[in-house]
Write a protein that holds these residues in place. Structure first.
Motif, PDB file in Angstrom:
ATOM      1  N   PRO A 137       6.864   1.949  10.462  1.00 14.92           N
ATOM      2  CA  PRO A 137       6.325   0.683   9.142  1.00 14.92           C
ATOM      3  C   PRO A 137       7.186   0.820   8.181  1.00 14.92           C
ATOM      4  N   TYR A 138       6.974  -0.222   7.495  1.00 15.54           N
ATOM      5  CA  TYR A 138       7.715  -0.722   6.192  1.00 15.54           C
ATOM      6  C   TYR A 138       7.175  -1.836   5.714  1.00 15.54           C
ATOM      7  N   GLU A 139       7.397  -1.942   4.295  1.00 14.60           N
ATOM      8  CA  GLU A 139       6.876  -3.120   3.673  1.00 14.60           C
ATOM      9  C   GLU A 139       7.476  -4.444   4.199  1.00 14.60           C
ATOM     10  N   HIS A 171       1.803   8.707   7.854  1.00 14.93           N
ATOM     11  CA  HIS A 171       2.882   8.018   6.966  1.00 14.93           C
ATOM     12  C   HIS A 171       2.600   8.188   5.620  1.00 14.93           C
ATOM     13  N   ILE A 217       3.586   6.097   2.356  1.00 13.24           N
ATOM     14  CA  ILE A 217       2.787   4.772   2.036  1.00 13.24           C
ATOM     15  C   ILE A 217       1.350   5.197   1.499  1.00 13.24           C
ATOM     16  N   CYS A 260      -0.871   3.383  -0.999  1.00  9.41           N
ATOM     17  CA  CYS A 260      -1.142   2.100  -1.507  1.00  9.41           C
ATOM     18  C   CYS A 260      -2.362   2.304  -2.586  1.00  9.41           C
ATOM     19  N   SER A 313       0.546  -2.781  -2.605  1.00  9.69           N
ATOM     20  CA  SER A 313       1.571  -2.020  -1.700  1.00  9.69           C
ATOM     21  C   SER A 313       2.126  -0.624  -2.373  1.00  9.69           C
ATOM     22  N   TYR A 325       2.323  -3.882   6.559  1.00 10.56           N
ATOM     23  CA  TYR A 325       3.144  -2.676   7.082  1.00 10.56           C
ATOM     24  C   TYR A 325       3.963  -2.581   8.670  1.00 10.56           C
TER      25      TYR A 325
END
Length: 190
Positions: free
Chosen positions: A14-16, A133, A136, A138, A158, A180
């Motif tokens: 997962p990434y932005e 994760h 991450i 938020c 985010s 994500y």
């Protein structure tokens, strides 16, 4: 079903701004069955959003319209049938199929594949951390501007402090998961 996404060989962590998880899964299923994606207008498939579903469309000879000649139409129709057959064989629901697109919906999860932990920091401020994760992190901030508190609920940001959506906690958690590239539905834990 979700092993494609989270197991060995998962396409991307997962990434932005990651592609939606169902797009990645549909792509992996199709290519895993020898169907080629279109690259630089080559013959193959491409994926489009169809609200919450995935539309598989065809490119042939650089065109996205069904060919006029009978031989080329036969090739087109065979490809569209193959997309439908492969994804339905993998358990996906065919929402609709026609000569332009095959629209599919991923199989429903028996249990939410993504878990988010919500931690209250202060009145109207929470952090959300996706299980597995920890990088991450938020933020949820209560939105009070111009409306009664709770009407618009929270604004979800985010980990880079980019505004993603506003709504209640479940809506925000779902939008952040999609942002994500994580699978939905989302299980929320406090």
């Amino acid at each position: 079903m979700f092993e494609i996404l989270t197991g060995p060989g998962a396409p991307i962590p997962p990434y932005e701004g990651a592609p939606r998880w169902d797009f990645r899964a549909a792509h992996d299923i199709l290519t895993g069955n020898g169907l080629l994606p279109s690259e630089d207008n080559s013959d193959g498939f491409f994926l489009m959003h169809d609200v919450w579903n995935v539309a598989i469309c065809r490119v042939q000879r650089g065109e996205i319209e069904r060919p006029r000649t009978q031989a080329e139409r036969a090739t087109w129709d065979e490809a569209m049938t193959a997309y439908e057959k492969v994804l339905s064989g993998a358990g996906w629901t065919i929402v609709r199929a026609n000569k332009v697109a095959v629209v599919v919906c991923a199989p429903a999860a028996t249990e939410p594949p993504t878990t988010v932990h919500v931690h209250r920091q202060d009145v109207g401020h929470h952090t959300l951390i996706f299980e597995g994760h920890p990088a991450i992190v938020c933020a949820l901030r209560m939105h009070l501007g111009g409306v009664t508190a709770g009407t618009d609920g929270y604004r979800a940001y985010s980990h880079t402090d980019r505004l993603i959506t506003s709504g209640d906690i479940p809506e925000c958690a779902r939008a952040l998961a999609l942002h994500y590239g994580l699978p939905v539905p989302v299980q929320i834990r406090s």
